[in-house]
Design an enzyme around this catalytic site. Structure first.
Site, short mmCIF file in Angstrom:
data_model
loop_
_atom_site.label_atom_id
_atom_site.label_comp_id
_atom_site.label_asym_id
_atom_site.label_seq_id
_atom_site.Cartn_x
_atom_site.Cartn_y
_atom_site.Cartn_z
N ASP A 13 6.35 3.66 12.73
CA ASP A 13 5.83 3.30 14.06
C ASP A 13 5.02 4.43 14.68
O ASP A 13 4.98 4.56 15.91
CB ASP A 13 6.96 2.92 15.03
N LYS A 16 0.06 4.30 12.92
CA LYS A 16 -0.82 4.42 11.73
C LYS A 16 -1.91 3.36 11.74
O LYS A 16 -3.01 3.60 11.26
CB LYS A 16 0.00 4.26 10.45
N GLY A 40 4.74 -3.13 10.89
CA GLY A 40 3.98 -3.79 11.93
C GLY A 40 2.92 -2.86 12.43
O GLY A 40 3.23 -1.80 12.98
N HIS A 41 1.67 -3.20 12.19
CA HIS A 41 0.58 -2.34 12.64
C HIS A 41 -0.18 -3.04 13.76
O HIS A 41 -0.67 -4.15 13.58
CB HIS A 41 -0.38 -2.05 11.47
N GLN A 222 5.75 2.32 7.27
CA GLN A 222 6.96 3.09 7.60
C GLN A 222 6.60 4.60 7.69
O GLN A 222 5.49 4.91 8.06
CB GLN A 222 8.09 2.84 6.58
#
Ligand code: IMP
Length: 428
Positions: A13, A16, A40-41, A222
């Site tokens: 988180d 990125k 989750g991006h 991650q």
């Protein structure tokens, strides 16, 4: 831009997605090499927010080659839903390629992820997306790959064997309902038909692009401290988010990589269980969570927040061989009069030199902090590093001194424009 690997330098988180999206503009090929839809991006383009879980962030660029490498575990309905959502919002997207060697998340993986977690004494806090069980099957040699799904008979036979065992486990160990073989075969064969046109070998695509002199970006999911080997085991994910994972997860050799960049927030967050030495339990932790919108993209869980941890970052610099750091969300620290950076861990009477492998030691460490004056000026409109307030520049300079890695990128907000380039050679 040459061949660049971008990884998370903390517990995931880190933001990125934003940095990947920024660098992806310069690359011809963007590759995801590990993880699955536990990631989750969030990427903001022209004021519109996109949340990606499985697709490489480069997919938001028209015509860009986006690759899902063999190191990723794919949940086909999630991939289909993500592509369908994008097609309703964007007229042109990137071109997707999927490795035939990538493993599939199966319905029993999702079930077992939840059941195993329920039975565990020390909860890992998994995202319950089936990631751990899918990687477990890969290593036990009972996984199913995209290539296996494309051969209908081979798939049906392999699934019969595997599902017989999974149903034993589901019913006898967990008292759950068994899965219906015919339903799973039918469902997955349809996914196979969907996936077929996307299948290509990532290693071949990457080397061809590099041979043409084009840039390639490897996008980690991650973060370093969630790495199965180098993270805070067992409170980790089941893949290799560190830089070496890019080679394994895409099928290229390490000699092709020119640059490794680690993304870190200007503070630290973590979701799920496990030790977190600089965690804040007071109003300051609450302040960082509110101002930084620290709620999980995948699960919506509030993230645990803390001061910047230079000990953990120094470790990330070494484990990944980081050439530089991208420090994002610097704007979240604006207005905090005194900032703190964790500079050393103390265990009993000893100052530790490295990041301890023992979770017990890590959990019992006290942190030695350095205090630095903050800044109050709004930095969200600043577009050069030189334009940052002097105290913000001092904070970044101190981080470099403490970790040994120069800061090449600074993030001062969520949009593409709020990304400052500190290294003039970044794109060479
Ligand atoms: P899993 O990967 O879903 O098995 O979760 C294992 C651990 O990694 C849990 O603590 C999760 O919260 C954490 N985790 C997995 N994916 C991410 C991510 O993308 N960002 C942050 N933490 C993650």
């Amino acid at each position: 831009m040459a061949c660049v690997v971008l990884v998370g330098a903390q517990w995931g988180d880190e933001g990125k997605g934003k940095v990947t999206d920024f660098l992806a503009g310069k690359a011809a090929v963007v590759v995801r090499f590990q993880g699955g839809n536990n990631a989750g991006h969030t990427v903001v383009v022209d004021g519109e927010e996109f949340k990606l879980h499985l697709l490489p962030s480069g997919i938001l660029y028209p015509g860009k080659s986006c690759v899902i490498g063999n190191g990723v575990v794919i949940d086909p309905p999630v991939l289909m839903a993500e592509l369908a959502d994008l097609s309703t919002r964007l007229s042109v997207t990137g071109n997707l390629f999927i490795s035939p060697r990538a493993h599939l998340i199966m319905p029993y993986h999702r079930l077992l992820d939840r059941l195993e977690e329920e039975m565990r004494a020390g909860k890992i806090g998994t995202t319950a997306r089936g990631i751990g069980p899918a990687y477990t099957d890969k290593i036990r040699r009972t996984g199913i790959r995209v290539a296996d799904l494309l051969d209908r008979e081979e798939f049906a036979a392999r699934l019969a064997d595997i599902l017989a065992e999974k149903n034993e486990i589901l019913t006898r160990v967990y008292g759950a309902e068994p899965l219906d073989y015919n339903a799973v075969v039918e469902e997955y064969l349809a996914y196979g038909d969907f996936l077929r046109p996307y299948v290509a070998d990532p290693g071949v695509l990457v080397t061809a692009a590099l041979d043409r002199g084009q840039g390639v970006l490897f996008e980690g999911a991650q973060g370093t401290l969630l790495d199965i080997d180098h993270g805070t085991y067992p409170y980790v994910t089941s893949s290799s988010p560190t830089a070496a994972g890019a080679c394994l997860g895409a099928g290229i050799g390490p000699t092709l990589i020119d640059r490794v960049i680690g993304v870190a927030k200007a503070y630290t967050t973590r979701v799920g269980g496990g030790p977190f030495p600089t965690e804040l339990y007071d109003e300051m932790g609450e302040h960082l969570r509110e101002v930084g919108h620290e709620f999980g993209t995948t699960t919506g869980r509030p993230r645990r927040c803390g001061w910047l941890d230079a000990v953990a970052l120094r470790y990330a610099v070494r484990v990944n061989g980081l050439h530089s750091l991208a420090v994002v969300k610097l704007d979240v620290l604006t207005g905090i009069p005194k900032l703190r950076i964790g500079v050393a861990y103390r265990y009993r009477n000893e100052v530790l030199t490295g990041f301890p492998p023992s979770l017990k030691v890590l959990a019992d460490c006290s942190v030695e902090y350095e205090e630095m004056p903050g800044w109050h000026e709004d930095i969200t409109g600043v577009r050069t590093v030189a334009g940052l307030p002097a105290n913000a520049r001092r904070y970044l300079a101190r981080l470099t001194e403490l970790t040994g890695a120069p800061v090449s990128i600074v993030g001062v907000g969520s949009s593409r424009e709020q990304t400052l380039v500190a290294d003039p050679d970044l794109f060479s």
